[in-house]
Design a protein around this motif. Sequence first.
Motif, mmCIF file in Angstrom:
data_model
loop_
_atom_site.group_PDB
_atom_site.id
_atom_site.type_symbol
_atom_site.label_atom_id
_atom_site.label_comp_id
_atom_site.label_asym_id
_atom_site.label_seq_id
_atom_site.Cartn_x
_atom_site.Cartn_y
_atom_site.Cartn_z
ATOM 1 N N LEU A 361 168.919 83.192 43.650
ATOM 2 C CA LEU A 361 167.666 83.597 44.276
ATOM 3 C C LEU A 361 166.567 82.558 44.032
ATOM 4 O O LEU A 361 165.732 82.296 44.898
ATOM 5 C CB LEU A 361 167.233 84.967 43.758
ATOM 6 N N VAL A 362 166.547 81.972 42.845
ATOM 7 C CA VAL A 362 165.573 80.922 42.543
ATOM 8 C C VAL A 362 165.762 79.738 43.490
ATOM 9 O O VAL A 362 164.801 79.158 44.003
ATOM 10 C CB VAL A 362 165.702 80.465 41.073
ATOM 11 N N VAL A 363 167.003 79.391 43.756
ATOM 12 C CA VAL A 363 167.299 78.234 44.598
ATOM 13 C C VAL A 363 166.999 78.527 46.067
ATOM 14 O O VAL A 363 166.425 77.700 46.783
ATOM 15 C CB VAL A 363 168.778 77.812 44.436
ATOM 16 N N LEU A 364 167.365 79.730 46.546
ATOM 17 C CA LEU A 364 167.336 80.004 47.980
ATOM 18 C C LEU A 364 166.091 80.730 48.468
ATOM 19 O O LEU A 364 165.741 80.636 49.655
ATOM 20 C CB LEU A 364 168.581 80.819 48.376
ATOM 21 N N ALA A 365 165.412 81.465 47.594
ATOM 22 C CA ALA A 365 164.258 82.253 48.021
ATOM 23 C C ALA A 365 162.976 81.429 47.960
ATOM 24 O O ALA A 365 162.955 80.309 47.448
ATOM 25 C CB ALA A 365 164.128 83.499 47.151
ATOM 26 N N GLY A 366 161.877 82.022 48.478
ATOM 27 C CA GLY A 366 160.586 81.363 48.434
ATOM 28 C C GLY A 366 159.912 81.547 47.090
ATOM 29 O O GLY A 366 160.573 81.826 46.084
ATOM 30 N N LYS A 367 158.591 81.417 47.067
ATOM 31 C CA LYS A 367 157.860 81.527 45.808
ATOM 32 C C LYS A 367 157.973 82.918 45.201
ATOM 33 O O LYS A 367 157.933 83.071 43.986
ATOM 34 C CB LYS A 367 156.385 81.179 46.029
ATOM 35 N N SER A 368 158.085 83.932 46.076
ATOM 36 C CA SER A 368 158.258 85.307 45.600
ATOM 37 C C SER A 368 159.551 85.862 46.184
ATOM 38 O O SER A 368 159.790 85.777 47.391
ATOM 39 C CB SER A 368 157.071 86.170 46.036
ATOM 40 N N ILE A 369 160.393 86.406 45.324
ATOM 41 C CA ILE A 369 161.694 86.932 45.742
ATOM 42 C C ILE A 369 161.500 88.345 46.296
ATOM 43 O O ILE A 369 160.923 89.210 45.635
ATOM 44 C CB ILE A 369 162.675 86.934 44.564
ATOM 45 N N THR A 370 161.980 88.578 47.505
ATOM 46 C CA THR A 370 161.749 89.842 48.202
ATOM 47 C C THR A 370 163.036 90.650 48.339
ATOM 48 O O THR A 370 164.131 90.156 48.036
ATOM 49 C CB THR A 370 161.175 89.577 49.600
ATOM 50 N N VAL A 371 162.883 91.870 48.838
ATOM 51 C CA VAL A 371 164.039 92.723 49.131
ATOM 52 C C VAL A 371 164.959 92.025 50.128
ATOM 53 O O VAL A 371 166.188 92.068 49.992
ATOM 54 C CB VAL A 371 163.574 94.083 49.684
ATOM 55 N N ARG A 372 164.354 91.382 51.125
ATOM 56 C CA ARG A 372 165.159 90.680 52.133
ATOM 57 C C ARG A 372 166.006 89.576 51.501
ATOM 58 O O ARG A 372 167.170 89.376 51.872
ATOM 59 C CB ARG A 372 164.237 90.091 53.202
ATOM 60 N N ASP A 373 165.426 88.853 50.546
ATOM 61 C CA ASP A 373 166.187 87.806 49.847
ATOM 62 C C ASP A 373 167.385 88.401 49.121
ATOM 63 O O ASP A 373 168.496 87.857 49.166
ATOM 64 C CB ASP A 373 165.281 87.079 48.838
ATOM 65 N N VAL A 374 167.160 89.524 48.439
ATOM 66 C CA VAL A 374 168.241 90.183 47.693
ATOM 67 C C VAL A 374 169.333 90.623 48.636
ATOM 68 O O VAL A 374 170.534 90.432 48.359
ATOM 69 C CB VAL A 374 167.675 91.369 46.881
ATOM 70 N N GLU A 375 168.950 91.215 49.773
ATOM 71 C CA GLU A 375 169.945 91.696 50.735
ATOM 72 C C GLU A 375 170.708 90.548 51.370
ATOM 73 O O GLU A 375 171.884 90.668 51.669
ATOM 74 C CB GLU A 375 169.253 92.531 51.815
ATOM 75 N N GLU A 376 170.039 89.425 51.582
ATOM 76 C CA GLU A 376 170.678 88.290 52.236
ATOM 77 C C GLU A 376 171.568 87.468 51.311
ATOM 78 O O GLU A 376 172.661 87.023 51.699
ATOM 79 C CB GLU A 376 169.616 87.378 52.848
ATOM 80 N N TYR A 377 171.123 87.270 50.073
ATOM 81 C CA TYR A 377 171.816 86.339 49.172
ATOM 82 C C TYR A 377 172.661 87.014 48.087
ATOM 83 O O TYR A 377 173.337 86.343 47.336
ATOM 84 C CB TYR A 377 170.812 85.400 48.512
ATOM 85 N N CYS A 378 172.578 88.333 48.010
ATOM 86 C CA CYS A 378 173.355 89.021 46.969
ATOM 87 C C CYS A 378 174.392 89.948 47.588
ATOM 88 O O CYS A 378 174.724 90.955 47.048
ATOM 89 C CB CYS A 378 172.419 89.804 46.052
#
Length: 378
Positions: A361-378
């Motif tokens: 998530l640190v590598v792929l997400a923006g400055k703030s990790i969102t629900v969308r990031d979790v759903e997309e990358y996890c």
Amino acid sequence: MAKVLILDQSKSVRNNLRERLEFEGFSTEGAESTALARSMCEKIPFDLILADNADGLAETNLPFIVLSRENDIESAVKAVRHGAVDFLTKPIDMNRLLCSIRKAITPPAETTPTPRAKPVRQRAITERHAIEPIVGASEQIMRLRTLVDKVAASEARVLITGENGTGKELVAKWLHNKSHRAAAPFVEVNCAAIPSELIESELFGHERGAFTSAIKQRKGKFEQADGGTLFMDEIGDMSLSAQAKVLRALQERKISRVGSDRDIEVDVRVLAATNKNLEYEISKGNFREDLYHRIGVIVIKVPPLRERKGDVAILINHFLESICREYNIPTKTIDQEAVAILSEKRWTGNIRELRNVVERLVVLAGKSITVRDVEEYC
């Protein structure tokens, strides 16, 4: 000299902490209320605050550690959400507190990339090899830390059990670090990673000419750990012949190198770990019962992450900070809704899997990790 403000309603607690911290080389001041503490922070350049609660301290823009009488998960999560860099419960483990203080006041890595990447990489490597804290505020982790503190000072052999990725190696390192052998070597050997025909040479060493590729004499792990601690990870995967020699080494405190009939005395404390049920392996004839009783004077079970879901939020914040420091970038934030989703996962790979997810998530997400990031990358 780092300057620490101690905020606690109890005068005796303030005095005790001040006495100990000043003995360790810190400069300290005390405050009995949040209002007084905030007023003092406006006048005095403190480096850190130790507080009995997190209320109103984020506005000081100083790192702070909460020292609480409450040991429930909700209190720990609340403290972290309010900006605490760590949460410890009373009575205070001074070794852990000192470690947390030094970590909190260490200057962060430069956020501006430098032309030379090598020093940054070297810094990251150094930090990877530092001993991580045992992170969490759950009842299971509180008991685990208490047990480590009790057992570390003894010479008792310890068998550390638990699933893959729960942190068995970390427990072993803290048992060594808190023991009187801390200044001596801590030597690790992964019994599952070494072919059965080489395990005896790896553990006990060999003489020149003992076998075809033995072109020179070599000390084994027992000799390398002399005076210190030998951590035998995945001991349940060791061959029966090697088990017999380990048993002799533990009984007689002597080893002999492969190709030699000379005994060598060794002073080693053995810590072992396994993800297997050794009692079941004994019943199947895969593990020696006498060795089991030798290595398992004290058994420490490291709980899986699914049994302490309340620690997930604390671990996420811890990994965000440490991983961003390794990557030499500003620490990223994460939405509480995203934390809630991650807290409900089963984490079959336990803490190791959680750390990998946070790093992704640190590598792929923006400055703030969102629900969308979790759903997309996890």
